[in-house]
Design a protein around this motif. Structure first.
Motif, mmCIF file in Angstrom:
data_model
loop_
_atom_site.group_PDB
_atom_site.id
_atom_site.type_symbol
_atom_site.label_atom_id
_atom_site.label_comp_id
_atom_site.label_asym_id
_atom_site.label_seq_id
_atom_site.Cartn_x
_atom_site.Cartn_y
_atom_site.Cartn_z
ATOM 1 N N GLY A 11 -6.812 5.563 7.503
ATOM 2 C CA GLY A 11 -5.816 6.957 7.318
ATOM 3 C C GLY A 11 -4.433 6.716 7.114
ATOM 4 O O GLY A 11 -3.589 7.381 7.366
ATOM 5 N N LYS A 12 -4.148 5.556 6.499
ATOM 6 C CA LYS A 12 -2.672 5.058 6.231
ATOM 7 C C LYS A 12 -2.158 5.528 4.823
ATOM 8 O O LYS A 12 -1.239 5.426 4.502
ATOM 9 N N SER A 13 -3.209 5.936 4.040
ATOM 10 C CA SER A 13 -2.929 6.179 2.554
ATOM 11 C C SER A 13 -3.676 7.652 2.266
ATOM 12 O O SER A 13 -4.736 7.833 2.715
ATOM 13 N N VAL A 14 -3.131 8.483 1.286
ATOM 14 C CA VAL A 14 -3.920 9.595 0.841
ATOM 15 C C VAL A 14 -3.839 9.509 -0.753
ATOM 16 O O VAL A 14 -2.883 9.109 -1.585
ATOM 17 N N CYS A 15 -5.136 9.624 -1.479
ATOM 18 C CA CYS A 15 -5.434 9.479 -3.042
ATOM 19 C C CYS A 15 -5.542 11.026 -3.336
ATOM 20 O O CYS A 15 -6.185 11.517 -2.759
ATOM 21 N N VAL A 16 -4.823 11.188 -4.552
ATOM 22 C CA VAL A 16 -4.794 12.551 -4.904
ATOM 23 C C VAL A 16 -5.056 12.455 -6.580
ATOM 24 O O VAL A 16 -4.412 11.732 -7.119
ATOM 25 N N ASN A 17 -6.301 13.333 -6.953
ATOM 26 C CA ASN A 17 -6.429 13.367 -8.106
ATOM 27 C C ASN A 17 -6.343 15.029 -8.440
ATOM 28 O O ASN A 17 -7.105 15.604 -8.289
ATOM 29 N N PRO A 18 -5.084 15.449 -9.309
ATOM 30 C CA PRO A 18 -4.758 16.678 -9.068
ATOM 31 C C PRO A 18 -5.767 17.477 -10.580
ATOM 32 O O PRO A 18 -5.671 18.755 -10.537
ATOM 33 N N GLY A 19 -6.393 16.784 -11.060
ATOM 34 C CA GLY A 19 -7.376 17.119 -12.194
ATOM 35 C C GLY A 19 -6.166 17.408 -13.145
ATOM 36 O O GLY A 19 -5.091 16.594 -13.434
ATOM 37 N N ARG A 20 -6.556 18.197 -14.374
ATOM 38 C CA ARG A 20 -5.537 18.558 -15.507
ATOM 39 C C ARG A 20 -5.092 19.740 -15.387
ATOM 40 O O ARG A 20 -5.888 20.712 -14.905
ATOM 41 N N LEU A 21 -3.844 19.849 -15.770
ATOM 42 C CA LEU A 21 -3.309 21.308 -15.693
ATOM 43 C C LEU A 21 -3.699 22.130 -16.580
ATOM 44 O O LEU A 21 -3.696 23.418 -16.380
ATOM 45 N N TYR A 40 4.839 1.422 15.656
ATOM 46 C CA TYR A 40 4.126 2.561 15.627
ATOM 47 C C TYR A 40 3.488 2.580 14.310
ATOM 48 O O TYR A 40 4.107 2.016 13.158
ATOM 49 N N GLU A 41 2.521 3.338 13.985
ATOM 50 C CA GLU A 41 1.755 3.371 12.775
ATOM 51 C C GLU A 41 2.221 4.518 11.808
ATOM 52 O O GLU A 41 2.392 5.462 12.656
ATOM 53 N N ARG A 42 2.389 4.315 10.580
ATOM 54 C CA ARG A 42 2.824 5.405 9.648
ATOM 55 C C ARG A 42 1.514 6.131 9.048
ATOM 56 O O ARG A 42 1.523 5.873 7.787
ATOM 57 N N LYS A 43 0.742 6.400 9.837
ATOM 58 C CA LYS A 43 -0.598 7.075 9.160
ATOM 59 C C LYS A 43 -0.181 8.283 8.110
ATOM 60 O O LYS A 43 0.441 9.539 8.576
ATOM 61 N N ALA A 44 -0.686 8.209 6.906
ATOM 62 C CA ALA A 44 -0.240 9.356 6.060
ATOM 63 C C ALA A 44 -1.006 10.700 6.558
ATOM 64 O O ALA A 44 -0.500 11.652 6.082
ATOM 65 N N GLU A 45 -2.290 10.304 6.822
ATOM 66 C CA GLU A 45 -3.012 11.519 7.177
ATOM 67 C C GLU A 45 -2.452 12.609 8.061
ATOM 68 O O GLU A 45 -2.753 13.823 7.925
ATOM 69 N N GLU A 46 -1.456 12.095 8.868
ATOM 70 C CA GLU A 46 -0.660 12.751 9.926
ATOM 71 C C GLU A 46 0.426 13.596 9.200
ATOM 72 O O GLU A 46 1.016 14.519 9.787
ATOM 73 N N ARG A 47 1.068 12.930 8.148
ATOM 74 C CA ARG A 47 2.281 13.387 7.251
ATOM 75 C C ARG A 47 2.045 14.102 6.238
ATOM 76 O O ARG A 47 3.261 14.655 5.748
ATOM 77 N N ARG A 92 0.934 -1.150 -0.094
ATOM 78 C CA ARG A 92 -0.207 0.000 -0.046
ATOM 79 C C ARG A 92 0.963 1.343 -0.209
ATOM 80 O O ARG A 92 1.651 1.366 0.989
ATOM 81 N N PRO A 93 0.839 2.091 -0.997
ATOM 82 C CA PRO A 93 1.488 3.361 -1.049
ATOM 83 C C PRO A 93 1.024 4.378 0.008
ATOM 84 O O PRO A 93 -0.295 4.272 0.391
ATOM 85 N N ASP A 94 1.896 5.176 0.536
ATOM 86 C CA ASP A 94 1.516 6.410 1.391
ATOM 87 C C ASP A 94 0.420 7.501 0.677
ATOM 88 O O ASP A 94 -0.349 7.794 1.199
#
Length: 97
Positions: free
Chosen positions: A46-56, A82-89, A26-28
């Motif tokens: 909360g361990k991953s964040v998914c981003v769709n930046p849209g189109r430039l 410890y957990e490496r929660k992406a939502e906190e980083r 699982r990617p961060d």
């Protein structure tokens, strides 16, 4: 990264080997640009964040892009798990141009 749905026009994807296309870790942060509206969402755990930046660019006008800031993991204390929660980083700013 495939499979995207719907697939890009003209993309030739062999679904007989769909197991070879799976992510085994699982990617961060997962960045998936697309034509849908831009977003940044955390996973349910909360361990991953998914981003769709849209189109430039969208036709003759400007579109959006994502400015992603990822903070380091805190130092691991020996013997303590410890957990490496992406939502906190991770911080994601969607910027319209």
């Amino acid at each position: 990264y495939y499979p995207l749905f719907p697939p890009a026009k003209g993309a030739k994807v062999d679904y007989q080997h769909v197991d070879m296309m799976r992510m085994h870790k699982r990617p961060d942060v997962l960045i998936t640009p697309g034509d849908l509206n831009f977003f940044a969402k955390k996973s349910q755990d909360g361990k991953s964040v998914c981003v769709n930046p849209g189109r430039l660019s969208k036709g003759i006008s400007g579109g959006t892009y994502a400015l992603v800031t990822i903070h380091d993991l805190k130092d691991k204390i020996e013997g303590v798990d410890y957990e490496r929660k992406a939502e906190e980083r991770v911080r994601v700013d969607i910027i319209r141009i």
